[in-house]
Write a protein that holds these residues in place. Sequence first.
Motif, mmCIF file in Angstrom:
data_model
loop_
_atom_site.group_PDB
_atom_site.id
_atom_site.type_symbol
_atom_site.label_atom_id
_atom_site.label_comp_id
_atom_site.label_asym_id
_atom_site.label_seq_id
_atom_site.Cartn_x
_atom_site.Cartn_y
_atom_site.Cartn_z
ATOM 1 N N GLY A 111 57.336 25.035 31.709
ATOM 2 C CA GLY A 111 56.633 23.774 31.793
ATOM 3 C C GLY A 111 55.582 23.302 30.763
ATOM 4 O O GLY A 111 55.229 22.031 30.502
ATOM 5 N N THR A 112 54.912 24.132 30.106
ATOM 6 C CA THR A 112 54.025 23.919 29.144
ATOM 7 C C THR A 112 54.614 23.019 27.909
ATOM 8 O O THR A 112 53.969 22.097 27.472
ATOM 9 N N GLU A 113 56.011 23.601 27.369
ATOM 10 C CA GLU A 113 56.407 22.714 26.413
ATOM 11 C C GLU A 113 56.811 21.750 26.877
ATOM 12 O O GLU A 113 56.895 20.374 26.001
ATOM 13 N N LEU A 114 57.258 21.366 28.003
ATOM 14 C CA LEU A 114 57.764 20.068 28.520
ATOM 15 C C LEU A 114 56.643 18.956 28.491
ATOM 16 O O LEU A 114 56.703 17.870 28.180
ATOM 17 N N GLN A 115 55.313 19.668 29.224
ATOM 18 C CA GLN A 115 54.387 18.677 29.110
ATOM 19 C C GLN A 115 53.744 18.219 27.761
ATOM 20 O O GLN A 115 53.500 16.943 27.734
ATOM 21 N N ALA A 116 53.630 19.136 26.940
ATOM 22 C CA ALA A 116 53.540 18.640 25.457
ATOM 23 C C ALA A 116 54.487 17.753 24.955
ATOM 24 O O ALA A 116 53.915 16.747 24.386
ATOM 25 N N LEU A 117 55.673 17.880 25.065
ATOM 26 C CA LEU A 117 56.683 17.102 24.471
ATOM 27 C C LEU A 117 56.705 15.682 25.119
ATOM 28 O O LEU A 117 56.707 14.487 24.521
ATOM 29 N N ALA A 118 56.237 15.592 26.654
ATOM 30 C CA ALA A 118 56.028 14.433 27.487
ATOM 31 C C ALA A 118 54.680 13.394 27.072
ATOM 32 O O ALA A 118 55.134 12.217 26.691
ATOM 33 N N LEU A 119 53.844 14.355 26.582
ATOM 34 C CA LEU A 119 52.819 13.693 26.318
ATOM 35 C C LEU A 119 52.940 12.974 24.866
ATOM 36 O O LEU A 119 52.675 11.859 24.435
ATOM 37 N N GLU A 120 53.515 13.771 23.903
ATOM 38 C CA GLU A 120 53.851 13.343 22.604
ATOM 39 C C GLU A 120 54.949 11.861 22.530
ATOM 40 O O GLU A 120 54.780 11.014 21.895
ATOM 41 N N LYS A 121 55.781 11.994 23.590
ATOM 42 C CA LYS A 121 56.931 10.866 23.637
ATOM 43 C C LYS A 121 56.204 9.820 24.795
ATOM 44 O O LYS A 121 56.792 8.710 24.807
ATOM 45 N N GLY A 122 55.037 9.852 25.249
ATOM 46 C CA GLY A 122 54.450 8.853 26.123
ATOM 47 C C GLY A 122 55.124 8.634 27.369
ATOM 48 O O GLY A 122 55.215 7.631 27.852
ATOM 49 N N VAL A 123 55.837 9.692 28.036
ATOM 50 C CA VAL A 123 56.493 9.630 29.209
ATOM 51 C C VAL A 123 55.755 10.551 30.366
ATOM 52 O O VAL A 123 55.055 11.408 29.887
ATOM 53 N N GLY A 124 56.197 10.063 31.805
ATOM 54 C CA GLY A 124 55.763 10.797 32.751
ATOM 55 C C GLY A 124 56.550 12.204 33.113
ATOM 56 O O GLY A 124 57.746 12.125 32.905
ATOM 57 N N LEU A 125 55.838 13.231 33.418
ATOM 58 C CA LEU A 125 56.552 14.277 34.023
ATOM 59 C C LEU A 125 55.867 14.718 35.419
ATOM 60 O O LEU A 125 54.776 15.157 35.564
ATOM 61 N N GLY A 126 56.836 14.755 36.432
ATOM 62 C CA GLY A 126 56.316 15.247 37.723
ATOM 63 C C GLY A 126 57.043 16.517 38.133
ATOM 64 O O GLY A 126 58.049 16.693 37.907
ATOM 65 N N TYR A 127 56.141 17.547 38.760
ATOM 66 C CA TYR A 127 56.707 18.626 39.428
ATOM 67 C C TYR A 127 56.152 19.040 40.680
ATOM 68 O O TYR A 127 56.076 20.282 40.924
ATOM 69 N N GLU A 128 55.665 18.217 41.494
ATOM 70 C CA GLU A 128 55.187 18.417 42.672
ATOM 71 C C GLU A 128 56.201 19.442 43.700
ATOM 72 O O GLU A 128 55.836 20.105 44.145
#
Length: 401
Positions: A111-128
Amino acid sequence: MSKINVALLGYGTVGKGVYRTIESHQDRLQRLLGKEVKVVAILVRNIDKHIAPDEHVLLTTNYEDILSLPELHIVIDAIVGREPGFSYLKKAIDKGCHVVTANKEMFAFHGTELQALALEKGVGLGYEATVAGGIPIIQTIRQLLSVNHFLGIEAILNGTTNFILTNMRKLGSTFAEALQVAKENGYAESDPTNDIEGYDALYKGMVLSQLIYGGKPNIKSVKRKGITHIQPNHMKIAEEADLRFKHVVTLSKSNNEIQCKVEPVLVPDSHPFYQVEGVQNSVSLATDLLGTLQLQGPGAGMFPTASAILEDIIQLENEHKAPPAAKDSVTDQDALSQWVIFGGYLESEKLGSDIKIIEKLDDTAWVIEAEYIPLGLSHSSDVTIYPLRGKYERKKLPIQV
């Protein structure tokens, strides 16, 4: 864009639930998002076992077919296991797609890596949907993080184990019999190891830990224990003492170290988990300003999980800026813990002066109080020890030993 194009990875129970919910809630989604939400592609492992729900939906076993679609806006991960889900979502983020996942094992570790990548690419990441699908726990914690510091969490996060424990108590059945009923009702997989041995609950605890503490517990230091060893006579004795078995995840932090336990415990009738039955989940959040907040709801299933995924879709473009916020758990140094010991006769002189016998439940079960359990007793093959959460109120006269 005139519509929001969605790809589903996986078309099992969760995937079908997402598709049906998007179709049935289209008017609501369009009012909230201003656009039609359309599933345009579905990835499956065996194409011979599935039929596309609509002639305009691409049904494929090749993920590259999905990535090559000219307009793709959201990728929803409804598969299990760390791979290929992690690789699939990385590629989707690289393409500039928002992503939503229900895959708790993958997200617990990546999750940490995906969140960092999503922030870098400017996209949203949902994991509710990775934790307690029917409870909006991720969004609730994010909201609370704006001003609150967390002191700790206790939670029932696995509906399968809670269903099994409820059935064992109500019907007097063995663990094996209750597990079979869970399978027949669709609450347990053909291989239920992840649930009954506590791995599923651990993954969910790791997801919550990352959100609240900004890190994960050392996996080697986590205490993880399943429910397979609980006996019907344990259930009967506990019930007569107004105690119930629950499989609980505990998260806390002290001395800059995150602690995590996943274990069966006993709770008295005054504890909020006492009435959490069947496949229900419950989360108890201890905060510095609100005090303790209790949330309860269905932990999994086709539509609770689909609900969590659609909530994420609605929230994808909202930024969550509140950082992790937690304080060390503060315990009363003079406070003693309580346990229930199932086993042979306990002699007070063998226990030592630091352990107090609170009550004898029957000839093989005792409630004790102490600062800690001696290693010799906890490692004994003759006894089984369960922590008590909440304060046990004596039901009988004090015993003489």
